[in-house]
Scaffold this motif. Sequence first.
Motif, PDB file in Angstrom:
ATOM      1  N   ILE A  41       0.943  -0.991  -0.112  1.00 42.81           N
ATOM      2  CA  ILE A  41       0.063  -0.029  -0.031  1.00 42.81           C
ATOM      3  C   ILE A  41       0.994   1.303   0.078  1.00 42.81           C
ATOM      4  O   ILE A  41       0.869   2.250  -0.586  1.00 42.81           O
ATOM      5  N   ARG A  42       1.919   1.401   0.973  1.00 43.11           N
ATOM      6  CA  ARG A  42       2.689   2.532   1.056  1.00 43.11           C
ATOM      7  C   ARG A  42       4.071   1.980   0.295  1.00 43.11           C
ATOM      8  O   ARG A  42       4.962   1.679   1.048  1.00 43.11           O
ATOM      9  N   THR A  43       4.070   2.101  -0.922  1.00 43.91           N
ATOM     10  CA  THR A  43       5.215   1.852  -1.684  1.00 43.91           C
ATOM     11  C   THR A  43       6.474   2.479  -1.250  1.00 43.91           C
ATOM     12  O   THR A  43       6.420   3.587  -1.116  1.00 43.91           O
ATOM     13  N   TYR A  44       7.549   1.687  -1.156  1.00 43.60           N
ATOM     14  CA  TYR A  44       8.821   2.076  -0.616  1.00 43.60           C
ATOM     15  C   TYR A  44       8.986   2.510   0.984  1.00 43.60           C
ATOM     16  O   TYR A  44       9.986   2.510   1.375  1.00 43.60           O
ATOM     17  N   ASN A 161      -5.643  -0.341 -10.139  1.00 42.97           N
ATOM     18  CA  ASN A 161      -4.810  -0.999  -9.690  1.00 42.97           C
ATOM     19  C   ASN A 161      -3.944  -1.475 -10.959  1.00 42.97           C
ATOM     20  O   ASN A 161      -2.453  -1.645 -10.443  1.00 42.97           O
ATOM     21  N   LYS A 162      -4.394  -1.727 -11.977  1.00 42.03           N
ATOM     22  CA  LYS A 162      -3.510  -2.220 -13.209  1.00 42.03           C
ATOM     23  C   LYS A 162      -2.433  -1.219 -13.477  1.00 42.03           C
ATOM     24  O   LYS A 162      -1.322  -1.385 -13.415  1.00 42.03           O
ATOM     25  N   ARG A 168       4.578   0.476 -10.681  1.00 41.96           N
ATOM     26  CA  ARG A 168       5.454   0.349  -9.324  1.00 41.96           C
ATOM     27  C   ARG A 168       6.289  -1.108  -9.758  1.00 41.96           C
ATOM     28  O   ARG A 168       6.976  -1.558  -8.800  1.00 41.96           O
ATOM     29  N   LYS A 169       6.033  -1.771 -10.635  1.00 38.88           N
ATOM     30  CA  LYS A 169       6.265  -3.038 -11.035  1.00 38.88           C
ATOM     31  C   LYS A 169       6.049  -3.753 -10.122  1.00 38.88           C
ATOM     32  O   LYS A 169       6.660  -4.818  -9.494  1.00 38.88           O
ATOM     33  N   THR A 170       4.697  -4.003  -9.244  1.00 36.25           N
ATOM     34  CA  THR A 170       4.307  -4.943  -8.381  1.00 36.25           C
ATOM     35  C   THR A 170       3.155  -5.695  -8.805  1.00 36.25           C
ATOM     36  O   THR A 170       2.580  -5.518 -10.068  1.00 36.25           O
ATOM     37  N   ASN A 171       2.758  -6.725  -8.023  1.00 35.89           N
ATOM     38  CA  ASN A 171       1.591  -7.555  -8.684  1.00 35.89           C
ATOM     39  C   ASN A 171       0.623  -7.728  -7.505  1.00 35.89           C
ATOM     40  O   ASN A 171       1.394  -8.598  -6.312  1.00 35.89           O
ATOM     41  N   LEU A 172      -0.563  -7.352  -7.511  1.00 37.59           N
ATOM     42  CA  LEU A 172      -1.321  -7.354  -6.392  1.00 37.59           C
ATOM     43  C   LEU A 172      -1.657  -8.836  -5.813  1.00 37.59           C
ATOM     44  O   LEU A 172      -1.690  -8.997  -4.788  1.00 37.59           O
ATOM     45  N   SER A 173      -1.620  -9.571  -6.671  1.00 36.68           N
ATOM     46  CA  SER A 173      -1.936 -11.047  -6.449  1.00 36.68           C
ATOM     47  C   SER A 173      -0.849 -11.862  -5.562  1.00 36.68           C
ATOM     48  O   SER A 173      -0.910 -12.883  -5.227  1.00 36.68           O
ATOM     49  N   ASP A 174       0.458 -11.299  -5.770  1.00 39.08           N
ATOM     50  CA  ASP A 174       1.469 -11.524  -4.745  1.00 39.08           C
ATOM     51  C   ASP A 174       1.134 -11.451  -3.155  1.00 39.08           C
ATOM     52  O   ASP A 174       1.741 -12.202  -2.374  1.00 39.08           O
ATOM     53  N   LEU A 175       0.271 -10.610  -3.055  1.00 41.32           N
ATOM     54  CA  LEU A 175      -0.183 -10.537  -1.624  1.00 41.32           C
ATOM     55  C   LEU A 175      -1.193 -11.597  -1.094  1.00 41.32           C
ATOM     56  O   LEU A 175      -1.097 -12.048   0.157  1.00 41.32           O
ATOM     57  N   ASP A 176      -1.923 -12.064  -1.864  1.00 40.61           N
ATOM     58  CA  ASP A 176      -2.938 -13.059  -1.586  1.00 40.61           C
ATOM     59  C   ASP A 176      -3.600 -13.634  -2.795  1.00 40.61           C
ATOM     60  O   ASP A 176      -3.862 -12.831  -3.684  1.00 40.61           O
TER      61      ASP A 176
END
Length: 183
Positions: A41-44, A161-162, A168-176
């Motif tokens: 949520i709070r990138t970095y 979110n996409k 951010r080069k992240t993937n929400l599904s990595d969390l859950d």
Amino acid sequence: KLKVTTNATSYNKKFIDSISRFKDLRVVLSIDAVGKTYEYIRTYAKWKNTNANVHKMLNEGFTKKFSLTAVVTPYNIFNIIELLEWYLQLPNYKNIFFYFCDSDDLKTSISCILDEHKEQIIDLLYLNRERLKDAPVSHIIDLLTNIQFNESHYNMFVAYNKTLDNLRKTNLSDLDVRFKEYI
């Protein structure tokens, strides 16, 4: 009188010394999640640092008037139990008013959360109610129960979110893994 809201990502002794001069000082901690969900949520930001900063503030004694606010969003829905557990580990947590609220932004509102996921979290909250009895479990259950799913808001969240994940080069599904239904 002074009321300060902070996300506690940094701790500045000079600032604390300045605000602690107020006779009526209230500090609102804005913490929406813990651990890797917090960091998503709070990138970095680093949860370890924020957690340490919160503990410093609570232990320094510059005020006894603390409250905690968490904005419930699709991002932290699967982390609510862990957030409540963290709250219960805070020094003097019984003196810290903990408040949940919905996002002011429709694209991150509780209305974006699929009903099956809200029901799963509500069931978990009921199952853990006794263990979490000093936390605002009823409040979060009421909030989740009273805000209805809105497909338009959900679609806005998915698109938003996409964009964030791409930037951010992240993937929400990595969390859950349940987040695969949101991407």
